[in-house]
Each structure stands twice: as C-alpha cells, then as structure tokens.
Design an enzyme around this catalytic site. Sequence first.
Site, PDB file in Angstrom:
ATOM      1  N   GLN A  34     -51.616 -44.765 107.729  1.00 40.42           N
ATOM      2  CA  GLN A  34     -52.498 -44.523 106.584  1.00 40.42           C
ATOM      3  C   GLN A  34     -52.239 -43.131 106.019  1.00 40.42           C
ATOM      4  O   GLN A  34     -52.261 -42.140 106.746  1.00 40.42           O
ATOM      5  CB  GLN A  34     -53.956 -44.640 107.067  1.00 40.42           C
ATOM      6  N   SER A  50     -75.856 -46.184 102.474  1.00 39.20           N
ATOM      7  CA  SER A  50     -75.832 -47.314 101.547  1.00 39.20           C
ATOM      8  C   SER A  50     -75.536 -48.615 102.271  1.00 39.20           C
ATOM      9  O   SER A  50     -76.159 -49.656 102.006  1.00 39.20           O
ATOM     10  CB  SER A  50     -74.779 -47.066 100.463  1.00 39.20           C
ATOM     11  N   LEU A  57     -70.467 -54.323 100.696  1.00 43.04           N
ATOM     12  CA  LEU A  57     -70.392 -55.193  99.521  1.00 43.04           C
ATOM     13  C   LEU A  57     -68.975 -55.664  99.218  1.00 43.04           C
ATOM     14  O   LEU A  57     -68.779 -56.724  98.627  1.00 43.04           O
ATOM     15  CB  LEU A  57     -70.970 -54.461  98.299  1.00 43.04           C
ATOM     16  N   GLY A  77     -59.528 -49.934 103.133  1.00 39.21           N
ATOM     17  CA  GLY A  77     -60.968 -49.900 103.406  1.00 39.21           C
ATOM     18  C   GLY A  77     -61.358 -49.121 104.648  1.00 39.21           C
ATOM     19  O   GLY A  77     -62.433 -49.360 105.207  1.00 39.21           O
ATOM     20  N   GLU A  78     -60.519 -48.158 105.086  1.00 43.04           N
ATOM     21  CA  GLU A  78     -60.857 -47.427 106.310  1.00 43.04           C
ATOM     22  C   GLU A  78     -62.162 -46.646 106.168  1.00 43.04           C
ATOM     23  O   GLU A  78     -62.934 -46.517 107.109  1.00 43.04           O
ATOM     24  CB  GLU A  78     -59.725 -46.474 106.706  1.00 43.04           C
ATOM     25  N   GLU A 111     -53.890 -47.919  96.780  1.00 44.55           N
ATOM     26  CA  GLU A 111     -55.354 -47.986  96.727  1.00 44.55           C
ATOM     27  C   GLU A 111     -55.951 -46.589  96.646  1.00 44.55           C
ATOM     28  O   GLU A 111     -56.854 -46.317  95.859  1.00 44.55           O
ATOM     29  CB  GLU A 111     -55.902 -48.713  97.954  1.00 44.55           C
ATOM     30  N   ASN A 112     -55.447 -45.690  97.467  1.00 41.88           N
ATOM     31  CA  ASN A 112     -55.993 -44.339  97.494  1.00 41.88           C
ATOM     32  C   ASN A 112     -55.669 -43.567  96.217  1.00 41.88           C
ATOM     33  O   ASN A 112     -56.496 -42.818  95.698  1.00 41.88           O
ATOM     34  CB  ASN A 112     -55.472 -43.583  98.709  1.00 41.88           C
ATOM     35  N   ARG A 115     -57.776 -44.625  93.303  1.00 40.35           N
ATOM     36  CA  ARG A 115     -59.154 -44.146  93.415  1.00 40.35           C
ATOM     37  C   ARG A 115     -59.224 -42.626  93.500  1.00 40.35           C
ATOM     38  O   ARG A 115     -60.288 -42.059  93.695  1.00 40.35           O
ATOM     39  CB  ARG A 115     -59.807 -44.735  94.663  1.00 40.35           C
TER      40      ARG A 115
END
Length: 282
Positions: A34, A50, A57, A77-78, A111-112, A115
């Site tokens: 990662q 949350s 979610l 999703g880590e 992904e990272n 975002r």
Amino acid sequence: MADIGVDATDAGSKRSSSPDREIPIELIHPNPDQPRRSFDEEKLSDLAASIAAKGVLQPLIVRSAPGQTDRYEIVAGERRWRAAQRSGLHKIPVIVREFDDLEVLEVAIVENIQRDDLNAIEEAQGFRQLIDRFGHTQDQLSTVLGKSRSHVANLMRLLKLPDGVQDLLRNGQLSAGHARALINAEDPEALAALVVKNGLSVRETERLAKSSKAETPARPAKSKAAKDADTVALEGDLTAALGLAVQIKHENGAESGQISVKYQSLEQLDQLCALLSNGLER
C-alpha cells in the site's frame, strides 16, 4: 497494464468478483505494498465515530490473500478498515475481486491519488514502485493517472532528498514546493531546518538555496581562450530569443561545439521544452 484510469471501485469490473458480503474483520489485513503509510489520527477518529453510528457505508475491495486460505488482503479501503476496528465492529462489508499484484498496486495508488490521500513522498514512492517493479514509464503513468509528465517527474525527484527532509515533507512541515527548491542545495537538511524554523515561503526557500550554492567556494577555472566577437553576438541573440542564458563553446578552427542553456526554474524548463517541441512539429 490494468485499466486504472477509472475509479478504484469500478476498476477490474471485467474481472471475476463476488457480491457484497460481510467478513470477520480479523480475517482481513492490509496490502504490504500500500503506497499510503501515514493516517491522520483526528480524521481516523472522526471516521470511527461515524462508522459506530451508521456502519460502513462503502464496502472495502479485497482479494484472496496470496497463499492463505480464508484470508483477505485489502485492495482499497484500509482507512475504513482501521476505523472499523476502532469502532468495535466484528464484521465489515467487502467486495471480493481477483486482482493480480500489478492491479492491486495500481488500484491502490489510483484510489489514493484520486482522493488526494497521499502526501508527495508517498505518491512519488508509488510511482517508483510502478516503474521499478512493473516497467512502466513516466509517460505511461502520466497518461493513466491523468497527471502531467512534469508532475510525475517533479514528484519522483523528491526521492533524491535525504531521509530527514523527506520526513519533514511527510509530516507536513515542508510542502512539495519547498522540497523541490532544496533538491540541488549543497546541504538540504540544514536548509530545511532553517525553512521550518523561520516559516519561510517557497520563494524565500528558493532564494536561500541559490545563495547557499553561490557561497560555496568554486573550483579554480581552467584558462580559456577568449570567445570571438561573432560567438559572443550569437550567444546574445539566442539568449534574447529564448529568454534563457545561452553559452556556446566552439573551438577555433573546429566544425563542432556545444550549446548550453541555463534555466532558473522548472517552469522555464517546461517553456523551453514546449518551444523545442513546437519547432520540431513544423
């Protein structure tokens, strides 16, 4: 190369996958490759609160852990996995997909980056992994990641900095702009400490780095024959045309020589490259 130019949750949709399901959280572990190494504690705590209130979610994307039975490795999703542990969840929703090692690394980086979750060093190290381990070029990375080639090249140059300076960049005490200004400095670690201590801007850091090089004793110059008037005039013409300092080395009586162009910033280098590219296309 995997189709990594799309959102990580959609990447690999053409690969086999299982529908959403819940897996015991202890059967899931992070991807050792990662690219992201640091997690903001405050944001992690907020996410844990949350999740405790509303649950997870968005399912994690995982794959079967290589060489292990009934174990799973996180693809994306880590941060959610870490926050779910803090919130006390025993199971977490996942989507299981069959990615190979290359796809796992590419999806994790994309992904990272999409975002803005990586710091500059982590992003650069992710690029380095893709190049060193899988043979990608900087041009390929810039295309599939939607980043300019200069962005990829500039970030990877940060890996030339000493570890101490990279640590300051990782923890947010230096920006990528500060770090780039220190790459060619005589003592980047000492200058980085001054920058942090005095809260210098990027421009002030650039001036500091240049002045430190100017103060370094120069080696005695070898004696050179004076340039003829025509060479000096040509240097002036080229300097005016390019807006950059140009030097011509041409030995008397010879047919060959050298032309050097000095730039003061990466922006000037980009402008020179664009000018040369336009000339080649004509």
